[in-house]
Design a protein around this motif. Structure first.
Motif, mmCIF file in Angstrom:
data_model
loop_
_atom_site.group_PDB
_atom_site.id
_atom_site.type_symbol
_atom_site.label_atom_id
_atom_site.label_comp_id
_atom_site.label_asym_id
_atom_site.label_seq_id
_atom_site.Cartn_x
_atom_site.Cartn_y
_atom_site.Cartn_z
ATOM 1 N N ALA A 240 48.060 40.757 42.505
ATOM 2 C CA ALA A 240 47.017 41.722 42.153
ATOM 3 C C ALA A 240 46.211 42.067 43.397
ATOM 4 O O ALA A 240 46.136 41.282 44.351
ATOM 5 C CB ALA A 240 46.108 41.155 41.070
ATOM 6 N N ALA A 241 45.625 43.256 43.395
ATOM 7 C CA ALA A 241 44.827 43.715 44.531
ATOM 8 C C ALA A 241 43.488 44.233 44.026
ATOM 9 O O ALA A 241 43.397 44.837 42.959
ATOM 10 C CB ALA A 241 45.562 44.817 45.287
ATOM 11 N N THR A 242 42.451 43.982 44.809
ATOM 12 C CA THR A 242 41.117 44.462 44.460
ATOM 13 C C THR A 242 40.256 44.489 45.711
ATOM 14 O O THR A 242 40.491 43.726 46.661
ATOM 15 C CB THR A 242 40.452 43.563 43.398
ATOM 16 N N ASN A 243 39.282 45.383 45.727
ATOM 17 C CA ASN A 243 38.248 45.344 46.765
ATOM 18 C C ASN A 243 36.900 44.935 46.171
ATOM 19 O O ASN A 243 35.869 45.086 46.818
ATOM 20 C CB ASN A 243 38.132 46.701 47.480
ATOM 21 N N ARG A 244 36.915 44.457 44.929
ATOM 22 C CA ARG A 244 35.708 43.977 44.247
ATOM 23 C C ARG A 244 36.007 42.632 43.597
ATOM 24 O O ARG A 244 35.974 42.486 42.379
ATOM 25 C CB ARG A 244 35.244 44.988 43.195
ATOM 26 N N ALA A 245 36.298 41.636 44.425
ATOM 27 C CA ALA A 245 36.620 40.313 43.886
ATOM 28 C C ALA A 245 35.434 39.691 43.162
ATOM 29 O O ALA A 245 35.616 38.814 42.306
ATOM 30 C CB ALA A 245 37.093 39.397 45.016
ATOM 31 N N ASP A 246 34.214 40.117 43.480
ATOM 32 C CA ASP A 246 33.034 39.566 42.835
ATOM 33 C C ASP A 246 32.937 39.946 41.363
ATOM 34 O O ASP A 246 32.186 39.326 40.603
ATOM 35 C CB ASP A 246 31.775 40.038 43.568
ATOM 36 N N MET A 247 33.695 40.962 40.938
ATOM 37 C CA MET A 247 33.640 41.414 39.545
ATOM 38 C C MET A 247 34.620 40.662 38.648
ATOM 39 O O MET A 247 34.561 40.803 37.426
ATOM 40 C CB MET A 247 33.954 42.914 39.470
ATOM 41 N N LEU A 248 35.539 39.866 39.204
ATOM 42 C CA LEU A 248 36.587 39.237 38.415
ATOM 43 C C LEU A 248 36.048 38.063 37.602
ATOM 44 O O LEU A 248 35.127 37.353 38.022
ATOM 45 C CB LEU A 248 37.713 38.765 39.324
ATOM 46 N N ASP A 249 36.672 37.837 36.449
ATOM 47 C CA ASP A 249 36.290 36.737 35.564
ATOM 48 C C ASP A 249 36.698 35.402 36.189
ATOM 49 O O ASP A 249 37.808 35.284 36.741
ATOM 50 C CB ASP A 249 36.977 36.909 34.214
ATOM 51 N N PRO A 250 35.840 34.377 36.128
ATOM 52 C CA PRO A 250 36.191 33.070 36.722
ATOM 53 C C PRO A 250 37.467 32.468 36.145
ATOM 54 O O PRO A 250 38.183 31.737 36.846
ATOM 55 C CB PRO A 250 34.970 32.204 36.411
ATOM 56 N N ALA A 251 37.761 32.731 34.870
ATOM 57 C CA ALA A 251 38.976 32.171 34.271
ATOM 58 C C ALA A 251 40.236 32.719 34.934
ATOM 59 O O ALA A 251 41.283 32.066 34.925
ATOM 60 C CB ALA A 251 39.005 32.474 32.774
ATOM 61 N N LEU A 252 40.138 33.902 35.509
ATOM 62 C CA LEU A 252 41.284 34.504 36.179
ATOM 63 C C LEU A 252 41.517 33.902 37.565
ATOM 64 O O LEU A 252 42.640 33.884 38.059
ATOM 65 C CB LEU A 252 41.067 36.014 36.293
ATOM 66 N N LEU A 253 40.455 33.378 38.162
ATOM 67 C CA LEU A 253 40.533 32.892 39.541
ATOM 68 C C LEU A 253 40.757 31.397 39.646
ATOM 69 O O LEU A 253 40.913 30.879 40.750
ATOM 70 C CB LEU A 253 39.230 33.258 40.283
ATOM 71 N N ARG A 254 40.773 30.712 38.522
ATOM 72 C CA ARG A 254 40.919 29.253 38.609
ATOM 73 C C ARG A 254 42.338 28.878 39.015
ATOM 74 O O ARG A 254 43.284 29.660 38.834
ATOM 75 C CB ARG A 254 40.569 28.610 37.270
ATOM 76 N N PRO A 255 42.546 27.658 39.578
ATOM 77 C CA PRO A 255 43.900 27.207 39.917
ATOM 78 C C PRO A 255 44.789 27.180 38.670
ATOM 79 O O PRO A 255 44.363 26.806 37.586
ATOM 80 C CB PRO A 255 43.670 25.790 40.456
ATOM 81 N N GLY A 256 46.017 27.614 38.844
ATOM 82 C CA GLY A 256 46.941 27.713 37.731
ATOM 83 C C GLY A 256 47.124 29.141 37.274
ATOM 84 O O GLY A 256 48.031 29.435 36.499
ATOM 85 N N ARG A 257 46.260 30.012 37.751
ATOM 86 C CA ARG A 257 46.426 31.446 37.464
ATOM 87 C C ARG A 257 46.610 32.162 38.796
ATOM 88 O O ARG A 257 47.710 32.295 39.262
ATOM 89 C CB ARG A 257 45.241 31.945 36.649
ATOM 90 N N PHE A 258 45.537 32.574 39.418
ATOM 91 C CA PHE A 258 45.680 33.093 40.781
ATOM 92 C C PHE A 258 45.483 31.923 41.740
ATOM 93 O O PHE A 258 44.362 31.565 42.086
ATOM 94 C CB PHE A 258 44.680 34.219 41.043
ATOM 95 N N ASP A 259 46.596 31.347 42.159
ATOM 96 C CA ASP A 259 46.541 30.131 42.969
ATOM 97 C C ASP A 259 46.218 30.407 44.434
ATOM 98 O O ASP A 259 45.790 29.513 45.154
ATOM 99 C CB ASP A 259 47.893 29.414 42.910
ATOM 100 N N ARG A 260 46.451 31.614 44.888
ATOM 101 C CA ARG A 260 46.180 31.961 46.280
ATOM 102 C C ARG A 260 45.348 33.237 46.334
ATOM 103 O O ARG A 260 45.588 34.174 45.575
ATOM 104 C CB ARG A 260 47.475 32.187 47.063
ATOM 105 N N CYS A 261 44.374 33.249 47.227
ATOM 106 C CA CYS A 261 43.565 34.446 47.480
ATOM 107 C C CYS A 261 43.732 34.797 48.954
ATOM 108 O O CYS A 261 43.285 34.051 49.835
ATOM 109 C CB CYS A 261 42.101 34.191 47.136
ATOM 110 N N VAL A 262 44.418 35.899 49.224
ATOM 111 C CA VAL A 262 44.736 36.309 50.590
ATOM 112 C C VAL A 262 43.785 37.433 50.984
ATOM 113 O O VAL A 262 43.731 38.463 50.315
ATOM 114 C CB VAL A 262 46.202 36.771 50.708
ATOM 115 N N LYS A 263 43.057 37.231 52.061
ATOM 116 C CA LYS A 263 42.105 38.226 52.552
ATOM 117 C C LYS A 263 42.825 39.218 53.463
ATOM 118 O O LYS A 263 43.381 38.832 54.492
ATOM 119 C CB LYS A 263 40.977 37.530 53.315
ATOM 120 N N VAL A 264 42.835 40.478 53.063
ATOM 121 C CA VAL A 264 43.454 41.542 53.857
ATOM 122 C C VAL A 264 42.312 42.372 54.425
ATOM 123 O O VAL A 264 41.818 43.297 53.780
ATOM 124 C CB VAL A 264 44.406 42.413 52.999
ATOM 125 N N ASP A 265 41.900 42.035 55.642
ATOM 126 C CA ASP A 265 40.685 42.623 56.214
ATOM 127 C C ASP A 265 41.022 43.783 57.139
ATOM 128 O O ASP A 265 42.190 44.069 57.419
ATOM 129 C CB ASP A 265 39.912 41.551 56.986
#
Length: 529
Positions: A240-265
């Motif tokens: 998944a891609a987003t430029n507003r990671a602060d808006m995402l639900d915590p349940a989506l970001l926990r380990p076991g769902r989105f296991d990696r967060c790659v910063k594309v700066d």
């Protein structure tokens, strides 16, 4: 005697499995042709087909009503095929070496499936790509599908949300079903689902009080991700891609769902050079083109900006009938990408003179606080600006000192103060400069660089905040007035050049500046004699 054709009950079409985009139109045409043939045959045999036509019309109407509500025909997400063209690989992406390396490490868990199973490693279910727009997040997802030899299914967060309850959850189920079917059809064991703008689909729950459609859609996505297993017939990875990671639900970001967060700066200078090489490899460049200089002047540009820059330079060269793209084409394109296209409106002579004085003041202070910083000076209206002075950025800087911020405020104030000292009054053209100067002064207060020391800007009384901001601005105003009052002859000469040519380069500006400085001592010596 007219025979009455027996009535066949027609109801709401049942929810069916969505057909592929290639098969569905063929079946529709066959069904229409067969239906017309039956009606014509029955009419020729003497049956009364009016009730049948009425029921068929009602059924078609109900079908399209159900289709509009999302119960039929949903889930035709784009299965990207690379037949007939080259696949996107990581070699096609420049300026993101660290992000690519981090993404490859995550993808190796999928490629080395046997090692994962032998060591009992839980498979990665999701990878989140975050970063500003235009930095190549979609390209990285396509390259990830090529790297893992996976079927690639692309969608957007807006495709899941509608006003009808239950549609979003159904579309999430169909998305994962589509991924499995596409992989099996292509003979692959891996499938990669890419969801762009996932903040629309995965926003924090509880914000929408009118209905729970957003929450139901997100819940279904969480359920589908929890159901992914290492021994599935088709191994699915969600990117998944987003430029507003602060808006995402915590349940989506926990380990076991989105296991990696790659910063594309945004790319640094070396990354911008690499991107420019990629986007100019199919373009004829003249010998005077210096990609390192272009990269230096495009600090803050994303990959999409740089691609547009190279494209605009090629368009400008074609418009002039040139066979090669020169450095001046790139310089013009930088202005166009940053400021917008040239405007047809033509200010009056008095306004042109005021604009020239304004921009000369900016350039003079910029050259005083940092010699060699002026890149372009113009009074040609472009975008929202009637004129502008473009600086050559320093080497990529991410931390700013107090002196640097004060110098920036001085440069921003110099345009209005030059108008006041040379022409006797200010104009409304300085409002944007003042807003930027105040934001810079607020940054100084927030960073503990003011006389207040370390404070919380939000809890600071408004009158005290106003006094502190005014003090910072006033100090720089006095500094700028002293420089401009002693350089009116230089501004006058620059204004003449701008009114004649409308645009001068930084080298031409520095040539005028140097000549006037050399002439001033000689004039003073003659007056002394």
């Amino acid at each position: 005697m007219t025979k009455l054709f027996p009535v066949v009950p027609v109801g709401l079409p049942s929810v069916r499995r969505s057909l592929s985009p290639e098969v569905e139109p063929v079946l529709r045409e066959i069904s229409i042709g067969a239906g017309l043939a039956v009606v014509i045959s029955l009419t020729a045999m003497g049956y009364d087909t009016i009730p049948l036509l009425f029921l068929i019309g009602a059924g078609v109407g109900l079908y399209y009503l159900a289709r509009m509500k999302g119960f039929v025909g949903t889930g035709n997400f784009a299965a990207v095929k690379f037949a007939g063209r080259r696949e996107v690989t990581f070699d096609d992406i420049g300026g993101q070496s660290f992000a690519i390396q981090e993404l490859k490490e995550a993808l190796d868990f999928i490629k080395n499936h046997q090692d994962i199973k032998r060591l009992g490693i839980r498979p990665l279910k999701g990878i989140l790509l975050t970063g500003p727009p235009g930095t190549g997040k979609t390209l990285m997802a396509k390259a990830a599908a090529c790297y893992t030899d996976a079927a690639f299914i692309s969608s957007s967060g807006s495709e899941f949300i509608e006003m009808y309850a239950g549609v979003g959850a159904q579309r999430v189920r169909k998305l994962f079903q589509k991924a499995r079917e596409s992989a099996l059809r292509a003979g692959k064991r891996n499938a990669l689902i890419f969801i762009d703008e996932i903040e629309i689909l995965g926003g924090k729950r509880g914000k929408t009080t009118s209905h729970l459609e957003y929450d139901q859609t997100l819940n279904q996505l969480l359920v589908e991700m929890d159901g992914l297993k290492v021994d599935d017939q088709v191994r699915i990875l969600l990117v998944a891609a987003t430029n507003r990671a602060d808006m995402l639900d915590p349940a989506l970001l926990r380990p076991g769902r989105f296991d990696r967060c790659v910063k594309v700066d945004l790319p640094d200078k070396e990354g911008r050079i690499e991107i420019l090489k990629l986007h100019t490899r199919n373009k004829p460049l003249a010998g005077d083109v210096k990609l390192d200089l272009i990269a230096k002047e495009t600090f803050g540009f994303s990959g999409a900006h740089l691609e547009s820059l190279a494209n605009e330079a090629a368009i400008l060269a074609m418009r002039e009938g040139c066979r090669e793209i020169s450095q001046r084409h790139f310089n013009e394109s930088i202005d166009k990408v940053m400021m917008g296209g040239k405007l047809d409106k033509r200010p009056s002579e008095a306004e042109m003179e005021r604009i020239a004085v304004h921009e000369s003041g900016h350039a003079l202070l910029s050259e005083i606080v940092r010699p060699g910083s002026v890149s372009t000076l113009t009074i040609t209206p472009r975008g929202e600006a009637l004129g502008y002075m473009r600086q050559i950025p320093e080497d990529d800087t991410y931390l700013y000192t107090k002196d640097y911020l004060e110098n920036q405020i001085a440069v921003l104030l110099a345009g209005a103060l030059a108008e006041e000292i040379v022409l006797g009054s200010r104009s409304t053209g300085s409002s944007g400069d003042f807003e930027q100067a105040l934001r810079t002064a607020e940054t100084m207060i927030r960073s503990g660089m003011s006389e207040l020391g370390v404070v919380c800007l939000e809890s600071l009384p408004q009158d005290l905040k106003h006094q502190t901001l005014a003090g910072i601005i006033k100090k720089q105003e006095e500094r700028v007035k002293a420089h401009i009052a002693g350089s009116k002859h230089i501004i006058s000469e620059v204004v003449k050049a701008l009114l004649e040519k409308e645009k001068i380069s930084g080298e031409q500006f520095r040539f005028i500046l140097q000549n006037k400085k050399e002439m001033q001592p000689e004039k003073a010596a003659v007056q002394g004699q």
